[in-house]
Write a protein that holds these residues in place. Structure first.
Motif, PDB file in Angstrom:
ATOM      1  N   ARG A 260     -12.080   8.090 -21.824  1.00  0.00           N
ATOM      2  CA  ARG A 260     -11.297   7.123 -22.577  1.00  0.00           C
ATOM      3  C   ARG A 260     -12.100   5.860 -22.861  1.00  0.00           C
ATOM      4  O   ARG A 260     -12.118   5.349 -23.984  1.00  0.00           O
TER       5      ARG A 260
ATOM      6  N   ARG B 216      -4.370   9.363 -22.854  1.00  0.00           N
ATOM      7  CA  ARG B 216      -3.380   8.465 -22.250  1.00  0.00           C
ATOM      8  C   ARG B 216      -2.323   9.270 -21.494  1.00  0.00           C
ATOM      9  O   ARG B 216      -1.799   8.819 -20.479  1.00  0.00           O
TER      10      ARG B 216
ATOM     11  N   GLN C 230       3.186   6.625 -26.719  1.00  0.00           N
ATOM     12  CA  GLN C 230       2.616   5.370 -27.190  1.00  0.00           C
ATOM     13  C   GLN C 230       3.249   5.017 -28.520  1.00  0.00           C
ATOM     14  O   GLN C 230       3.335   5.853 -29.424  1.00  0.00           O
TER      15      GLN C 230
ATOM     16  N   ARG D  25      -5.741   0.743 -21.250  1.00  0.00           N
ATOM     17  CA  ARG D  25      -4.668   1.263 -20.403  1.00  0.00           C
ATOM     18  C   ARG D  25      -4.818   0.642 -19.017  1.00  0.00           C
ATOM     19  O   ARG D  25      -5.668   1.024 -18.226  1.00  0.00           O
TER      20      ARG D  25
END
Length: 822
Positions: A165, A210, A214, A296
């Motif tokens: 990520r 994630r 979202q 995040r």
């Protein structure tokens, strides 16, 4: 079963590809075409690999776009060739023969060769890991391929989620920075640019990593449609260019628009419609990707603005307060608040009809840090269009030229950001304009005017009047006070007036200042109009607002302000200026002869020219002799070069000098032509050396000056020289597709006629115009030159025998100019 030869395989592939491309040109469905091209490539690779795979030593996997079954016509063929370590020697020999066969077919291969043991032991790097996320088996040992895809990768991905990520986040931000973090490029890259297909992938990867819901302000259907549009455009670029190129260049847009179904009687409108669709879709893709880039990490609820919900009855006050609180407290909206606002935006207009909120709206538009971000978010969530449906009419509206970088809606929002930056003190040397903003009593009227100043561009034609009417109707609908409506309407109606004056009129002429000041009528209006002009020009594109443009704008503001407050004081300046010149006169200059030199020269020359330069001009004039009838001086300053030519008055003089400058590829941005009572002409040119000829070859300066002198003395023909050089000086872009126009306006005195010409910019344009003027025995007393992308806007102060041009002479001059350039 007989083995297919390499030639047969290629012939089969080529035939299938032609059918696919033909079908795509007909139905414009990129998904079907990409799938079919992928299958064709699978068949080709499998058939060529047949004779190398008989022992099952390795597996061929498709990576990247090929792995996703998105094989564009000229994309690289990304392959992973995987073998077991125990078979390394035999496998590598077979792979080597296979690669040679594929290279012989002139395929653009992007391949990697790994043993399963090495790859699983050290793990793939970020680039390979992302490619493997879309990997699939093409041919070869399926068991070997599944050991990687099914047994190793899922667990490895789970263990490396955070690293992946962060890596995608870093690569995406770097890529966006390479494109100045904007989707607004005149020649966008459909693959790598912000809002392009790489953003589709990055957004998808980040969403998967994630592992949680979202918020994005677009439906999945809308996101898929945007992705499909980009694929269609990239397919067409590949087919038209015949290569793996992904930039939708300016000229390519004209070729692709009709192929993509954007046909119009006016080619320009078809291209603008296509590019409008591009920016609409790029905005969706880039927005989704941008939301995914939010780090995040645990979020402290106190650092966000929250909403419990948006009732239909109180939607207006609730939503407006949320955005005001976000700016005033420097806190972003929470995802939950965004979701509530997006759902409630459809109730906003009805709520405001029941409960008008003009005060809240004006407070929302007050310039302060975060205003641009808030308005952009309001736009994404549907709030801005609910407030001002008129703004929706310019959504992604394209102005197709090389002057305006942004779409009309983004230009308006960028102009507001420029005001926000002034308020925040982030504009470097723009302290003068920041001070004006601090002095403004109702700056929210300025930002409202900026938001609405171009809404009239939703239709073709002159937009200022239409924008004024539409803005007035919008503000009345929202119950704004009459004085606010009148102030905003004035700013929109006059939003081009200062630009026209600084670029097309002589600021040293007090009558120009008088007329402009009379039109504005009030110092507060003048202050807001100056700020609007500053923000509007700066929002055209990076670097458009030059330092000299800001100086001219400031000069006009100061002159008009003095006129509106203290009076211009022209008489005292007329009396004092010569005294200052004589007081500082160097000892080697004769005062009486210097006075005769000044007689008849316009006062504006004395005002705008430093004393030291005036003395040098006099020295040039003093050196004129029968055997030396031309004197000139070339100097360098911050804006470029200045050329001063002194010679006895003669027709065609200005035109000839302009022709020589054109032949050297110089960009003239201001010119003056004047004569004194003794018949000595003083021509001044300010220009830039766009191609750096003087910097790269200093001897060119002397060559240039010699040519100017010889052309004036009629020893060389400038027209012949221009023709000989023309092939080397073609402008980069073809002229804009609009008709040239000529306008005439009389000065209040009987001395000058102002001629304004708007035409496609071209090499030698100024020379051509000046030559036609001189051929009718007209004098050029002043020239103001401005270039806006592909448009040349030139203003000439003309006279004949000391008087204005008569109607018949104007008609004749207009006809000759239009015939010459049109």
């Amino acid at each position: 079963m007989a083995t297919t030869t390499r030639a047969q395989a290629w012939e089969t592939y080529s035939a299938r590809r032609r059918l696919v491309e033909q079908s795509f040109r007909s139905d414009l469905c990129p998904e079907a075409a990409l799938e079919d091209l992928t299958r064709a490539m699978d068949t080709l690779v499998s058939q060529v690999a047949q004779r190398h795979l008989q022992s099952g030593l390795f597996c061929i996997l498709a990576l990247g776009g090929y792995g996703r079954r998105e094989m564009f016509p000229h994309s690289d063929v990304d392959l992973l060739l995987l073998f077991r370590g125990e078979d390394q020697e035999a496998a590598e020999e077979a792979i080597k023969r296979l690669l040679h066969d594929l290279w012989d077919l002139r395929l653009d291969l992007g391949h990697q060769v790994w043993s399963l043991e090495e790859l699983t032991a050290q793990g793939p790097d970020l680039e390979l890991a992302l490619s493997l996320s879309d990997a699939r088996i093409v041919t070869g040992s399926a068991a070997l391929g599944n050991l990687l895809l099914r047994d190793f990768l899922p667990g490895w991905h789970r263990g490396e989620t955070e690293e992946l990520r962060l890596g995608i986040d870093r690569l995406t931000r770097q890529r966006h920075e390479n494109f100045q973090n904007t989707i607004f490029h005149l020649e966008p890259d459909l693959k790598e640019g912000p809002g392009g297909l790489r953003d589709v992938l990055a957004g998808g990867w980040l969403s998967k990593l994630r592992g949680e819901g979202q918020f994005v302000p677009y439906s999945q259907e809308r996101i898929d449609a945007a992705s499909s549009f980009m694929k269609r455009m990239r397919m067409l670029v590949h087919l038209v260019r015949g290569r793996n190129l992904n930039r939708l260049t300016y000229r390519l847009q004209e070729k692709i628009a009709p192929l993509a179904g954007y046909e119009s009687e006016d080619d320009r409108m078809g291209v603008e419609s296509m590019m409008q669709e591009y920016y609409l879709n790029a905005r969706v893709i880039h927005g989704c990707c941008r939301y995914g880039l939010v780090p995040r990490r645990p979020v402290d609820p106190s650092t966000r603005i929250h909403l419990d919900g948006v009732s239909s009855e109180r939607a207006g006050p609730i939503i407006l307060k949320a955005f005001r609180d976000s700016m005033n407290r420097s806190k972003p909206l929470s995802d939950g608040a965004r979701m509530s606002i997006a759902r409630g935006s459809s109730e906003l207009a009805a709520s405001l009809r029941r409960h008008p909120q003009p005060g809240s709206i004006m407070e929302l538009f007050h310039p302060r840090p975060g205003l641009y971000r808030a308005l952009t978010e309001m736009y994404e969530l549907g709030v801005l269009e609910a407030l001002f449906p008129e703004f929706g009419g310019i959504k992604a509206k394209v102005t197709r030229d090389f002057y305006h970088q942004y779409t009309v809606d983004e230009h308006s929002l960028m102009a507001i950001r420029n005001i926000e930056e002034l308020r925040a003190g982030n504009s470097g040397g723009d302290a003068r304009f920041a001070a004006l903003l601090d002095e403004a009593t109702r700056p929210e009227l300025l930002t409202l005017a900026l938001l609405l100043h171009d809404v009239g561009k939703s239709r073709e034609g002159h937009h200022a009047d239409r924008s004024t009417r539409m803005a007035g109707a919008a503000l009345r609908r929202l119950c704004f006070p009459a004085e606010c409506i009148e102030a905003v309407s004035f700013l929109i109606q006059q939003h081009l007036s200062m630009t026209r004056v600084i670029f097309r009129r002589d600021l040293e002429d007090p009558r120009v200042i008088d007329r402009f000041a009379d039109r504005v009528g009030d110092p507060d209006r003048l202050r807001l109009l100056c700020l609007l002009t500053y923000a509007d020009i700066k929002a055209v594109g990076p670097g458009v607002l030059k330092d000299w443009t800001k100086d001219l704008l400031w000069q006009l503001y100061v002159s008009a302000y003095r006129k509106l407050t203290l009076g211009f004081g022209v008489d005292s300046v007329d009396e004092e200026t010569p005294d200052l010149l004589f007081r500082d006169l160097p000892g080697d200059l004769d005062a009486r002869d210097f006075g005769r030199f000044l007689e008849g020269l316009p006062l504006r020359y004395v005002k705008i020219t430093p004393n030291s330069e005036i003395y040098e001009h006099y020295r040039l004039a003093r050196g004129l002799r029968t055997d030396r009838p031309v004197r000139l001086r070339l100097t360098r300053d911050l804006d470029g070069y200045k050329l001063c030519v002194v010679t006895p008055d003669r027709f065609h003089l200005f035109a000839r000098i302009a022709g020589v400058l054109a032949s050297f590829g110089m960009n003239i941005f201001r010119g003056y032509a004047m004569s004194n009572r003794a018949g000595t002409t003083l021509d001044l040119f300010h220009f830039t050396d766009v191609r750096r000829r003087f910097a790269l070859n200093p001897s060119e300066k002397q060559t240039f000056q010699d040519l100017v002198s010889r052309v004036i003395r009629e020893e060389r023909s400038v027209e012949t020289y221009l023709k000989g050089k023309g092939r080397l000086m073609n402008p980069r872009f073809s002229p804009a597709r609009f008709r040239p126009s000529v306008y005439f306006e009389d000065e209040p005195t009987q001395r000058y006629t102002i001629m304004e010409l708007v035409a496609p910019d071209a090499v030698g344009l100024l020379y051509t115009i000046a030559e036609r003027i001189s051929s009718l025995r007209c004098n050029i007393d002043l020239v103001l030159i401005n270039t806006e992308g592909e448009r040349a806007v030139d203003v000439f102060y003309l006279s004949r025998d000391g008087c204005r041009l008569g109607p018949g002479l104007r008609q004749k001059l207009e006809a000759q100019i239009l015939q010459a350039i049109g």
